[in-house]
Design an enzyme around this catalytic site. Structure first.
Site, mmCIF file in Angstrom:
data_model
loop_
_atom_site.group_PDB
_atom_site.id
_atom_site.type_symbol
_atom_site.label_atom_id
_atom_site.label_comp_id
_atom_site.label_asym_id
_atom_site.label_seq_id
_atom_site.Cartn_x
_atom_site.Cartn_y
_atom_site.Cartn_z
ATOM 1 N N LYS A 1 0.911 -1.438 -0.398
ATOM 2 C CA LYS A 1 -0.301 0.204 0.663
ATOM 3 C C LYS A 1 1.342 1.493 -0.061
ATOM 4 O O LYS A 1 0.570 2.262 -1.141
ATOM 5 C CB LYS A 1 -1.205 -0.284 1.361
ATOM 6 C CG LYS A 1 -2.007 1.211 1.192
ATOM 7 C CD LYS A 1 -2.686 1.216 2.376
ATOM 8 C CE LYS A 1 -4.084 2.031 2.734
ATOM 9 N NZ LYS A 1 -4.486 2.335 3.769
ATOM 10 N N LYS B 1 5.348 6.525 -2.091
ATOM 11 C CA LYS B 1 7.185 6.712 -1.653
ATOM 12 C C LYS B 1 8.390 6.745 -3.586
ATOM 13 O O LYS B 1 7.286 5.765 -4.061
ATOM 14 C CB LYS B 1 7.789 5.838 -1.030
ATOM 15 C CG LYS B 1 7.862 4.952 -1.294
ATOM 16 C CD LYS B 1 7.771 3.950 -0.049
ATOM 17 C CE LYS B 1 9.000 2.362 -0.668
ATOM 18 N NZ LYS B 1 9.661 1.812 0.934
ATOM 19 N N LYS C 1 13.056 2.915 -6.606
ATOM 20 C CA LYS C 1 13.933 2.414 -7.518
ATOM 21 C C LYS C 1 12.865 1.697 -8.876
ATOM 22 O O LYS C 1 13.890 1.681 -9.869
ATOM 23 C CB LYS C 1 14.884 1.186 -7.416
ATOM 24 C CG LYS C 1 15.989 1.821 -6.065
ATOM 25 C CD LYS C 1 16.867 0.452 -5.627
ATOM 26 C CE LYS C 1 17.300 0.967 -4.655
ATOM 27 N NZ LYS C 1 18.653 -0.095 -4.437
#
Length: 332
Positions: free
Chosen positions: A117, A198, A201
């Site tokens: 999430k 967030k 990468k």
């Protein structure tokens, strides 16, 4: 702060800490070093969020603790799909198997749902990804780590490591220190294209993530394209204005100013002009780090020596712990 250097030689004082048993009563701490443990996956290039949330604090922690272990967590990297490659089994995954026997599987499921999430993942993941929190706990406990630097999204995983340590200690005697969190002071750095997730990468949107090896031109483009909103004033309100608030958090982290100072300094700027200001601050922060990376990349032999020495040291620390665990649980 100067960029981290692999050449740094440490001579650090020892500190003493106590711990609590599973029952909650005070008990003698195992005689281990006041050790900090942290790790980063080897996949992809570290990004701005990795640096501000973890790597920068690793440098500061070297001056405060007597034993520091920073690792490249190879086994963690294959819990999600990667390019073809093989990793051999070692004492870490065997330790994880032993420790996993004492926990409720629902804990890993809940932690994985929370992780997916927070990162914006849509798929259900793999079995390896669901057992990732146990593997992470084994990493921490195998080295009898007492402190673990974590971001907000990793607090639950550390709580699992604490639970496993208490369960094991309750059954087999006071063996593991109960690891404590060292929370990052930096606000979570979020995606420049989706500020409710967030920075990652693995984000398929190339403009979403600022890599620490990006050129000034790439950094400027990514911030210029950063998602904000239709209000021009610079303000910090993560709930209603996540995009511009993320820029403020980045600006605060790279300059050392408080959020309030950043907002006050930016008074009168619209968000379009503010994006350039933040980009310039990030470029200035990352420039010496990028230069150091380029130097180290040219010294392959030196890097291989560092990795080899580190692997031997880790083996020396982990081997006895693993054999003690086997002995305590009844294996020969």
């Amino acid at each position: 702060m100067a960029a981290p250097s692999l050449r740094r030689v440490l001579r650090l004082p020892a500190l003493k800490l106590g711990m609590k048993s599973f029952s909650g009563e005070a008990s003698p701490a195992p005689k281990v070093a006041d050790r900090v443990f942290s790790g980063i996956q080897p996949t992809g290039v570290p990004h701005l969020g990795n640096y501000l949330g973890a790597i920068e604090s690793w440098v500061r922690l070297q001056d405060a603790y007597s034993s520091i272990l920073y690792s490249i967590v190879d086994l963690h990297s294959i819990t999600v799909p990667q390019d073809a490659g093989a990793l051999r089994q070692n004492i870490l995954d065997m330790t994880a198997s032993l420790l996993a026997c004492g926990i409720n599987p629902e804990q890993s499921v809940l932690f994985q749902q929370s992780k997916m999430k927070s990162s914006g993942q849509k798929d259900e993941g793999s079995l390896g990804l669901f057992t990732y929190p146990v593997l992470q706990s084994a990493d921490i406990l195998l080295y009898k780590s007492m402190h673990v630097p974590v971001g907000e999204d990793q607090v639950q995983h550390l709580e699992l490591a604490q639970d496993i340590a208490r369960i094991f200690n309750n059954q087999y005697g006071c063996f593991f220190p109960i690891p404590k969190a060292i929370l990052s002071e930096t606000k979570k750095i979020r995606s420049l294209r989706n500020p409710v997730a967030k920075m990652s990468k693995s984000d398929p949107q190339k403009l979403a993530t600022v890599n620490i090896t990006d050129t000034p031109e790439e950094i400027l483009l990514k911030f210029r394209k950063a998602v904000t909103d239709f209000t021009s004033e610079v303000a910090y309100d993560p709930e209603t204005r996540p995009g511009v608030s993320n820029l403020v958090a980045v600006h605060s982290a790279v300059t050392g100013m408080t959020v309030a100072e950043v907002v006050h300094q930016s008074k009168g700027l619209d968000t379009a002009r503010y994006k350039y200001l933040v980009a310039e601050a990030v470029i200035e922060k990352l420039a010496p780090i990028k230069n150091e990376i380029e130097k180290l990349r040219a010294e392959k032999g030196f890097l291989e020596q560092v990795l080899s020495r580190g692997a031997e040291k880790a083996k020396e620390l982990a081997g006895p712990t693993y054999h003690e665990i086997r002995k305590l649980v009844g294996f020969s």
